[in-house]
Design an enzyme around this catalytic site. Structure first.
Site, PDB file in Angstrom:
ATOM      1  N   LYS A 180    -113.735 -11.404  26.807  1.00 38.21           N
ATOM      2  CA  LYS A 180    -113.726  -9.942  26.785  1.00 38.21           C
ATOM      3  C   LYS A 180    -114.746  -9.395  27.773  1.00 38.21           C
ATOM      4  CE  LYS A 180    -114.737  -5.954  24.025  1.00 38.21           C
ATOM      5  NZ  LYS A 180    -115.259  -5.392  22.773  1.00 38.21           N
ATOM      6  N   LYS A 204    -128.807 -15.505  22.583  1.00 41.54           N
ATOM      7  CA  LYS A 204    -128.315 -15.636  23.968  1.00 41.54           C
ATOM      8  C   LYS A 204    -129.425 -15.284  24.954  1.00 41.54           C
ATOM      9  CE  LYS A 204    -123.509 -14.175  23.174  1.00 41.54           C
ATOM     10  NZ  LYS A 204    -122.563 -13.089  23.389  1.00 41.54           N
ATOM     11  N   HIS A 255    -110.961 -35.164  -0.887  1.00 43.53           N
ATOM     12  CA  HIS A 255    -111.629 -36.464  -0.740  1.00 43.53           C
ATOM     13  C   HIS A 255    -112.928 -36.337   0.044  1.00 43.53           C
ATOM     14  CE1 HIS A 255    -108.202 -38.700  -2.386  1.00 43.53           C
ATOM     15  NE2 HIS A 255    -107.483 -37.736  -1.837  1.00 43.53           N
ATOM     16  N   GLU A 304    -121.000 -19.722  28.590  1.00 47.35           N
ATOM     17  CA  GLU A 304    -120.162 -20.916  28.385  1.00 47.35           C
ATOM     18  C   GLU A 304    -118.888 -20.821  29.213  1.00 47.35           C
ATOM     19  OE1 GLU A 304    -121.621 -19.189  25.975  1.00 47.35           O
ATOM     20  OE2 GLU A 304    -122.189 -20.465  24.276  1.00 47.35           O
ATOM     21  N   GLU A 352    -119.535 -13.431  11.292  1.00 45.68           N
ATOM     22  CA  GLU A 352    -120.057 -12.580  12.363  1.00 45.68           C
ATOM     23  C   GLU A 352    -119.979 -11.112  11.931  1.00 45.68           C
ATOM     24  OE1 GLU A 352    -119.965 -14.173  16.655  1.00 45.68           O
ATOM     25  OE2 GLU A 352    -118.484 -12.582  16.693  1.00 45.68           O
ATOM     26  N   GLY A 386    -114.261  -8.676  19.937  1.00 50.65           N
ATOM     27  CA  GLY A 386    -113.935 -10.038  20.382  1.00 50.65           C
ATOM     28  C   GLY A 386    -113.224 -10.850  19.308  1.00 50.65           C
ATOM     29  N   ARG A 387    -113.715 -10.760  18.061  1.00 54.56           N
ATOM     30  CA  ARG A 387    -113.120 -11.592  17.008  1.00 54.56           C
ATOM     31  C   ARG A 387    -111.801 -11.038  16.484  1.00 54.56           C
ATOM     32  NH1 ARG A 387    -118.106  -9.828  15.816  1.00 54.56           N
ATOM     33  NH2 ARG A 387    -118.454  -8.322  14.134  1.00 54.56           N
TER      34      ARG A 387
HETATM   35  O1  F6P Z   1    -120.488 -14.990  19.595  1.00 54.43           O
HETATM   36  C1  F6P Z   1    -120.702 -13.738  20.142  1.00 54.43           C
HETATM   37  C2  F6P Z   1    -119.480 -13.254  20.863  1.00 54.43           C
HETATM   38  O2  F6P Z   1    -119.793 -12.046  21.457  1.00 54.43           O
HETATM   39  C3  F6P Z   1    -118.252 -13.129  19.981  1.00 54.43           C
HETATM   40  O3  F6P Z   1    -118.242 -11.968  19.248  1.00 54.43           O
HETATM   41  C4  F6P Z   1    -117.176 -13.251  20.977  1.00 54.43           C
HETATM   42  O4  F6P Z   1    -115.957 -13.528  20.365  1.00 54.43           O
HETATM   43  C5  F6P Z   1    -117.698 -14.383  21.823  1.00 54.43           C
HETATM   44  O5  F6P Z   1    -119.092 -14.141  21.905  1.00 54.43           O
HETATM   45  C6  F6P Z   1    -117.104 -14.499  23.186  1.00 54.43           C
HETATM   46  O6  F6P Z   1    -117.293 -13.341  23.946  1.00 54.43           O
HETATM   47  P1  F6P Z   1    -116.433 -13.025  25.240  1.00 54.43           P
HETATM   48  O7  F6P Z   1    -115.008 -12.904  24.810  1.00 54.43           O
HETATM   49  O8  F6P Z   1    -116.981 -11.754  25.784  1.00 54.43           O
HETATM   50  O9  F6P Z   1    -116.608 -14.169  26.196  1.00 54.43           O
END
Ligand code: F6P
Length: 536
Positions: free
Chosen positions: A192, A495, A367, A198, A336, A250-251
């Protein structure tokens, strides 16, 4: 679409805190006066695409009334209307959380246009039989929903191989790329913000990998983001960039083009079906009276279990292997969203809020940790999920799966008294002394709260409905607790710290960078020690 939140801010700031409310006290008293359900109770709520059985939750007429009064005093009707109308319900970030618009039959024109663009793109890739491999790079909300849908509907195998890379751990990228043919691999960057470390770093590794194979990296990238300019500047061709909007959390973003990989893997029809199921659940959430409103009833049960009975966790037990990824999906959605202890006015909420969410599909879970659920000192509420019909041809397997689910649930609800356990031992021929001793080990306390969610079968429609059920359950708990379920400031802090530490771990990093940004000395003794040890 967006009303800025000044008015709501004021209202939220002026609202009494939860624990000052007489309605809260009455709710707590009603919970305490209610008994765990065991016998002769059947409490079903029918919702689109699924049935929720509430027979395993606390119940009394007084509790029902107290729950309704609590929702009323927390302004639930108004908050729900604001959510569904796309108003700025995410107060700390001053924006809407309008994921419901992405699946609404009358979705905004820009949503329909972007969806049509993505569908056409997928159709043309399919017609050309392009992209035998998809490498989906994204994390959190840009990952879990896609993984879930692909594993739910692609479990028998796909003509396109789909891999996911999320973590910054280089082994993830190494494993994700290994063995793929770069000429026929589409790398999908889902982010987003298009700033997530990452995703950008893993994207770089994919770019190097393509270039090393002599493939023009630009042609093999697609991106989904609310920041298309960044994606284009990064090197993704404009025609391969699909957008989502700032007003989608995002979620909650799997309802957007973030699901491009899902469309390529299991078809755009799957997405359409999921949207239809979710939209039907949205309507149910908006219109059903409280006593017949599945997400609202689940939210009230969630508050009972967490804030009154003190259960610190919630177990998700899908009795369907295809739903294994539902566990991390709900984990992010719930934790979250509800992992907050401060209300909208900035005060401590005053009661325990979001539980830790965990789980595993049955029967593997039986199990692994069900012993703890049955006889551990804490136990946890469980959401059992099953599908009435299976999509394989081994009815005996399905009957056994269903039987296990019902049996585990019954054991958790009813328990087994010491007397029953002793009688069992005697019937097995043990002498009375040993029977009395062993009975104490074989008794079950019972009374563990649970939901049983039954889908007629796993289809895009029912999965969509299930996900929207959880979304609205989480939102409603946020309203009762008075917190913002749409921000994630706790994640942001880590972060920022990581950005400072990563510089200090470089082999040539000085103790201070002279720019006042960060220095080893600014950290605690243990972190300082490990920065020294791990540098290199
Ligand atoms: O974990 C924090 C967060 O902002 C989430 O809410 C989101 O889904 C994820 O990082 C990834 O963010 P982006 O879609 O901006 O890469």
């Amino acid at each position: 679409m967006t009303r800025m939140p000044d008015v709501a801010m004021t209202a939220a700031a002026q609202a009494p805190s939860l624990t000052e409310l007489p309605e809260w006290d009455r709710f707590v008293s009603a919970v305490r006066a209610s008994a765990p359900r065991t016998e002769d109770v059947l409490d079903l709520v029918e919702a689109p695409g699924l049935t929720v059985d509430f027979s395993g939750q606390r119940h009394s007429d007084a509790l029902d009334a107290a729950g309704r009064a609590l929702l009323e005093v927390r302004g639930f009707d108004e908050q729900r209307a604001r959510l569904l109308a796309g108003e700025a319900v995410n107060l700390t970030e001053a924006r809407p959380a309008w994921h419901t618009a992405l699946r609404a039959p009358d979705a905004p024109a820009e949503v329909l246009a972007e969806r049509a663009r993505m569908d056409a793109w997928v159709r043309s890739a399919d017609a050309e039989r392009r992209w035998r491999n998809i490498l989906h790079i994204g994390i959190g909300g840009s990952d879990w929903g896609v993984r879930l849908a692909v594993s739910a509907f692609g479990y028998t195998g796909l003509w396109r191989q789909v891999r996911f890379v999320a973590s910054i751990d280089g082994h993830a990228a190494q494993g994700g790329l290994a063995g793929l043919d770069p000429r026929d691999t589409l790398v999908v960057l889902a982010s987003k913000s298009f700033t997530t470390a990452e995703t950008l770093q893993n994207g770089e590794r994919a770019r190097e990998w393509l270039a090393a194979a002599g493939v023009d990296p630009r042609a093999n990238f697609a991106a989904i983001t609310a920041n298309p300019e960044r994606a284009v500047a990064w090197g993704v061709p404009e025609g391969n960039v699909f957008r989502l909007w700032d007003w989608v959390g995002g979620r909650f973003s799997l309802w957007s083009a973030v699901s491009l990989t899902t469309a390529l893997a299991v078809s755009a029809d799957v997405l359409a079906g999921m949207r239809a199921g979710a939209a039907a659940m949205d309507q149910h959430f908006a219109e059903a009276p409280i006593e017949a409103n599945a997400p609202v009833r689940m939210a009230l049960a969630g508050v009972v279990n967490r804030s009154v009975l003190g259960h610190g966790s919630l177990n998700i037990a899908p009795y369907d292997s295809r739903l294994a990824q539902l566990v991390p999906y709900v984990q992010q959605l719930d934790m979250e969203s509800l992992g907050k202890s401060v209300d909208l006015a900035g005060r401590p909420v005053g009661v325990p809020t979001g539980p830790a969410v965990w789980g595993m599909p049955g029967t593997d879970a039986q199990h692994t940790f069900f012993q703890w659920l049955h006889q551990g000192s804490d136990g946890a509420p469980v959401d059992f999920i099953l599908c009435r019909a299976a999509d394989h041809h081994w009815p005996a397997h399905h009957r056994a799966l269903l039987a296990n689910c019902l049996a585990q649930r019954e054991a958790l609800m009813r328990g087994k008294t010491q007397e029953q356990a002793r009688a069992e031992c005697l019937a097995e021929g043990l002498d009375p002394e040993r029977a009395g001793w062993l009975a104490r080990h074989r008794m079950h306390p019972g009374g563990r709260p649970n939901h049983l969610i039954v889908l007629p079968r796993l289809s895009p429609y029912t999965l969509g409905a299930l996900l929207a059920l959880y979304e609205h359950r989480v939102f409603t708990q946020g309203v009762i607790w008075g917190i913002d379920p749409f921000d994630q400031w706790g994640v942001e802090y880590g972060k920022v710290l990581a950005r400072g530490i990563v510089d200090l771990l470089a082999p040539d990093a000085p103790a201070t960078d002279g720019a006042g940004r960060d220095s080893v000395d600014a950290h605690d003794a243990s972190t300082r020690h490990w920065i020294g040890q791990l540098k290199g």
